[in-house]
Design an enzyme around this catalytic site. Structure first.
Site, PDB file in Angstrom:
ATOM      1  CB  THR A 173      -0.866  -0.034   1.285  1.00  0.00           C
ATOM      2  OG1 THR A 173      -1.824  -1.050   1.114  1.00  0.00           O
ATOM      3  CG2 THR A 173      -1.551   1.293   1.569  1.00  0.00           C
ATOM      4  NE  ARG A 201     -10.406  -5.000   3.935  1.00  0.00           N
ATOM      5  CZ  ARG A 201      -9.177  -4.493   3.940  1.00  0.00           C
ATOM      6  NH1 ARG A 201      -8.601  -4.183   2.801  1.00  0.00           N
ATOM      7  NH2 ARG A 201      -8.529  -4.302   5.045  1.00  0.00           N
ATOM      8  CG  ASP A 204      -6.356   0.876   6.525  1.00  0.00           C
ATOM      9  OD1 ASP A 204      -6.383   0.060   5.568  1.00  0.00           O
ATOM     10  OD2 ASP A 204      -5.286   1.307   6.991  1.00  0.00           O
ATOM     11  CB  THR A 224       0.865   0.867   5.207  1.00  0.00           C
ATOM     12  OG1 THR A 224       0.964  -0.475   4.689  1.00  0.00           O
ATOM     13  CG2 THR A 224       2.187   1.233   5.872  1.00  0.00           C
ATOM     14  N   GLY A 225      -0.949  -1.341   6.776  1.00  0.00           N
ATOM     15  CA  GLY A 225      -0.914  -2.542   7.619  1.00  0.00           C
ATOM     16  C   GLY A 225      -2.241  -3.268   7.575  1.00  0.00           C
ATOM     17  CB  THR A 226      -3.702  -5.769   9.908  1.00  0.00           C
ATOM     18  OG1 THR A 226      -3.390  -5.005  11.088  1.00  0.00           O
ATOM     19  CG2 THR A 226      -2.602  -6.808   9.711  1.00  0.00           C
ATOM     20  N   GLY A 227      -5.509  -3.449   7.726  1.00  0.00           N
ATOM     21  CA  GLY A 227      -6.441  -2.328   7.653  1.00  0.00           C
ATOM     22  C   GLY A 227      -7.645  -2.410   8.566  1.00  0.00           C
TER      23      GLY A 227
HETATM   24  N1  ASP Z   1      -4.127  -1.308   4.870  1.00  0.00           N
HETATM   25  C1  ASP Z   1      -4.295  -2.013   3.641  1.00  0.00           C
HETATM   26  C2  ASP Z   1      -5.564  -2.817   3.675  1.00  0.00           C
HETATM   27  O1  ASP Z   1      -5.938  -3.306   4.726  1.00  0.00           O
HETATM   28  C3  ASP Z   1      -3.169  -2.955   3.326  1.00  0.00           C
HETATM   29  C4  ASP Z   1      -1.768  -2.393   3.426  1.00  0.00           C
HETATM   30  O2  ASP Z   1      -1.557  -1.406   4.109  1.00  0.00           O
HETATM   31  O3  ASP Z   1      -0.854  -2.960   2.773  1.00  0.00           O
HETATM   32  O4  ASP Z   1      -6.134  -3.027   2.647  1.00  0.00           O
END
Ligand code: ASP
Length: 311
Positions: A173, A201, A204, A224-227
């Site tokens: 991301t 879906r 975030d 960025t991360g587990t949205g």
């Molecule tokens: N935050 C993003 C999502 O959950 C994924 C990512 O940050 O790589 O879609």
């Protein structure tokens, strides 16, 4: 006018495995990061707004198949490419966002059009696409977004019955925060989502306050991360609120916000910038593709603990 122009970017955070990256692989990422930083920074030097600089940098990352946004987006469970992006202006708190958007080459420009030309903040799916067509944004066929690597990741995720963020290299991301010569902050975030997520879906990255936020009085932040965990912790706004209500530095505030995310079981990172030009590029995952450029500190890029000076 000041010349405190500053820009920072990220290209995703997750449990990347350092030994899977050769020096050449790293260099490939560094170069795109550096290019995105220098184009965004030049924009600021030429007097463009932080909003425009954020878009210019993000569009370069969206055009690179290396990152999970625009061209390099990952696939949903249905094998579709559905992209999300958001942008916010720290001066007037104007915001624009799109979710589950197909076929638009640079979703960050779609978010900017929503900010500038729409009475609403967040548009989704078919409605978002129709708005983009009306605004004549650059469209590309499905094939443009198809990358073999992402398809293989979907096949593997389906086999294992999993939704991947931390798949060795499927993070990516992208986001940017910038401070312009007028002292205005902006933040932008763009993603292809998670591999094998339920189609439809919303991430975030499309949600103001969760994956993206900007306020001149506090900071600009892109996450960025587990949205889904960032949504539950309203992380980007939480960081802004910590800065506003607690007497802590930006770096301390970022640590606190990420600690709260960790307690919820989340993983990832953020980039944040305030109107004094102070930066915090922080993550609780193993790595985060990231970079920054300012007059004072020059240009730096990194993925893991290294943070290298570039030209
Ligand atoms: N935050 C993003 C999502 O959950 C994924 C990512 O940050 O790589 O879609």
């Amino acid at each position: 006018m000041s010349n405190q122009y500053t820009i920072a970017i990220h290209g995703g955070a997750g449990n990347l495995l350092e030994d899977r990256f050769s020096q050449e692989d790293k260099e490939e990422y560094y170069q795109v990061l550096e290019d995105a930083l220098s184009k965004g920074y030049s924009c600021l030097e030429e007097g463009s707004s932080s909003l425009e600089a954020v878009c210019v940098s993000i569009a370069i990352l969206e055009d690179s198949p290396l990152f999970n946004a625009g061209r390099g987006s990952v696939f949903s469970s249905k094998g579709t490419i559905e992209m999300d992006a958001s942008i916010m202006d720290g001066k007037e708190l104007r915001a624009g966002a799109v979710t589950c958007l197909k076929n638009i080459k640079n979703p960050i420009y779609a978010a900017k059009k929503v900010l500038e030309n729409c009475d609403h903040v967040l548009l989704s799916g078919e409605g978002a696409l129709s708005f983009c067509k009306e605004k004549k944004l650059n469209m590309q066929p499905d094939e443009y977004f198809f990358t073999e690597k992402r398809w293989e990741q979907l096949v593997e995720a389906r086999k294992e019955g999993k939704v991947f963020l931390d798949h060795s290299d499927s993070v990516g991301t992208v986001g940017a925060v910038a401070l312009d010569g007028e002292g205005n902050l902006a933040a932008g975030t763009s993603t292809g989502g998670l591999t094998n997520r339920v189609w439809g879906r919303c991430s975030d990255s499309s949600q103001i306050g969760s994956g993206n936020y900007a306020n001149n009085k506090t900071c600009a932040v892109s996450c960025t991360g587990t949205g889904d965990d960032f949504i539950r912790s309203v992380l980007a706004y939480d960081l802004s609120a910590i800065v506003e209500y607690k007497n802590l530095s930006l770096a301390e505030s970022s640590k606190l916000a990420l600690e709260k995310l960790k307690q919820l079981g989340g993983n990832g990172g953020l980039i944040a910038l305030n109107s004094k030009g102070e930066l915090s590029l922080d993550y609780i995952s193993k790595g985060m593709f990231r970079g920054q450029k300012s007059k004072k500190e020059g240009c730096k890029v990194g993925i893991f603990s290294e943070f290298l000076e570039r030209k």
